[in-house]
Design an enzyme around this catalytic site. Structure first.
Site, mmCIF file in Angstrom:
data_model
loop_
_atom_site.group_PDB
_atom_site.id
_atom_site.type_symbol
_atom_site.label_atom_id
_atom_site.label_comp_id
_atom_site.label_asym_id
_atom_site.label_seq_id
_atom_site.Cartn_x
_atom_site.Cartn_y
_atom_site.Cartn_z
ATOM 1 N N CYS A 1 0.845 -1.210 0.000
ATOM 2 C CA CYS A 1 0.000 0.000 0.000
ATOM 3 C C CYS A 1 0.873 1.249 0.000
ATOM 4 C CB CYS A 1 -0.927 -0.004 1.207
ATOM 5 S SG CYS A 1 -1.971 1.464 1.297
ATOM 6 N N CYS B 1 -0.496 4.132 2.117
ATOM 7 C CA CYS B 1 -0.339 3.970 3.569
ATOM 8 C C CYS B 1 1.121 4.191 3.988
ATOM 9 C CB CYS B 1 -0.736 2.569 4.012
ATOM 10 S SG CYS B 1 -2.213 1.924 3.232
ATOM 11 N N ASP B 2 2.062 3.663 3.222
ATOM 12 C CA ASP B 2 3.448 3.565 3.691
ATOM 13 C C ASP B 2 4.447 4.427 2.928
ATOM 14 O OD1 ASP B 2 2.553 1.635 5.491
ATOM 15 O OD2 ASP B 2 2.873 0.008 4.067
#
Ligand code: NAP
Length: 315
Positions: free
Chosen positions: A140, A143-144
């Site tokens: 992701c 997200c990261d």
């Protein structure tokens, strides 16, 4: 044997709160059905982990994935659909045509069910992948990606997800290697053109990742060129894997017919092999796996589910 009393009784039970599940909830609720949507994780499915959506009609400017999903949730709940955080582990159909859903936290009974569980990221299956997940290996970018500001990262895959996320990562990372096992990409040409024109992206084609190397964190990828068989190392701090998805249908084995890839065959009414059980979105055999097609499937599934309930239960 079914228990005497469910924790919740409803007309329509929807499994999965991604675009398909939330759209089915909207249509079901507006048709006057009592609707519950069951979600085991985050609302919004894969779209909630996407930075921008550019191809959803009505949004000529890109809309952020999480915002689009928040709006879908608001719209469905405004018309009365309710969301329950529970993981459905098993379904059963009783002699009176009710479907029983057994969750981690409760038992539920419905007149019809729509399965909209989507899929999980496919794993590469190479040494180091599991070990470094959360320590440089990610599925992701939204997200990261911020952990890799001004660092060198790689994206693995050759579909629209890999291209989209590689482009997204160029906003954060100093350089992005896009590693693909062939020299031809899948999906939208417009995304491929952008990838090829982006000076921060270096294409590494005809190449497979054989190992993810590191100590505490990812340090490099050991890759092999499938044409020359040459093996080399690419130093990276992070690797984002986008090589497709596997449908979340393990819990349905033996209840509903699945195809050889684990997707659910349906007819044009989104009806599965079990009467009263419908499927919508990425989980369906032959799905184009777009937000637009998922919401289309869901509108059909909810409408046909309403008609089915009327016919079988009379209300
Ligand atoms: P996908 O289209 O199935 O592509 C998966 C890619 O991963 C393929 O290039 C495949 O290579 C590669 N791959 C598969 N297994 C691999 C392995 N073991 N090792 C190395 N590479 C492997 O999946 P996706 O990119 O997630 O897209 C899914 C759907 O969502 C598609 O329909 C796509 O159009 C849609 N989508 C659309 C957008 C958009 O903005 N329009 C954005 C994201 C996703 P091969 O090509 O060699 O098979």
């Amino acid at each position: 044997m079914t228990p005497p009393k469910p924790d919740l009784d409803m007309d329509l039970l929807i499994i999965g709160a991604g675009p398909a599940g939330l759209t089915a909830a909207l249509y079901g609720a507006r048709a006057g059905l009592t609707v519950y949507v069951f979600e085991r994780g985050e609302i919004g499915g894969q779209v909630a982990m996407t930075d921008y959506v550019e191809n959803y009609p009505g949004f000529p400017e890109p809309i952020e994935g999480p915002e689009l999903m928040e709006r879908m949730k608001e719209q469905a709940t405004r018309f009365g659909a309710q969301i329950v955080y529970d993981e459905i582990e098993r379904l059963e159909r009783d002699e009176a045509h009710y479907i029983w859903a057994y969750g981690t936290d409760g038992t539920y009974r419905a007149k019809a069910v729509i399965i909209a569980v989507g899929s999980d990221p496919r794993k590469l299956g190479v040494p180091g992948e599991e070990e470094f997940t959360g320590r440089g290996v990610s599925y992701c970018a939204v997200c990261d990606g911020h952990f890799f500001k001004d660092q060198v990262v790689a994206v693995v895959g050759g579909g629209d997800s890999a291209k989209t996320e590689a482009l997204y990562l160029t906003n954060l990372a100093s350089k992005v290697y896009l590693i693909h096992r062939r020299d031809r990409f899948r999906g939208e040409k417009i995304l491929e053109d952008r990838v090829r024109q982006n000076p921060k992206i270096e294409l590494v084609l005809n190449t497979v990742v054989e190992e993810i190397l590191g100590d505490q964190q990812v340090r490099a990828l050991r890759v092999r060129n499938v044409q020359t068989q040459e093996v080399s190392e690419i130093p990276v701090s992070g690797v984002f894997i986008y090589i497709g998805h596997i449908p979340n249908t393990g819990f349905l084995k033996g209840f509903v017919e699945l195809d050889e890839t684990g997707h659910i065959p349906t007819d044009s009414n989104m009806q599965t092999s079990v009467p009263g059980v419908f499927a919508a979105g990425d989980v369906r055999s032959g799905s184009l796996r777009q937000i637009t097609t998922s919401v289309g499937d869901a509108a059909i599934a909810a409408t046909r589910a309403g008609e089915y309930i009327e016919k079988i239960f009379g209300s």
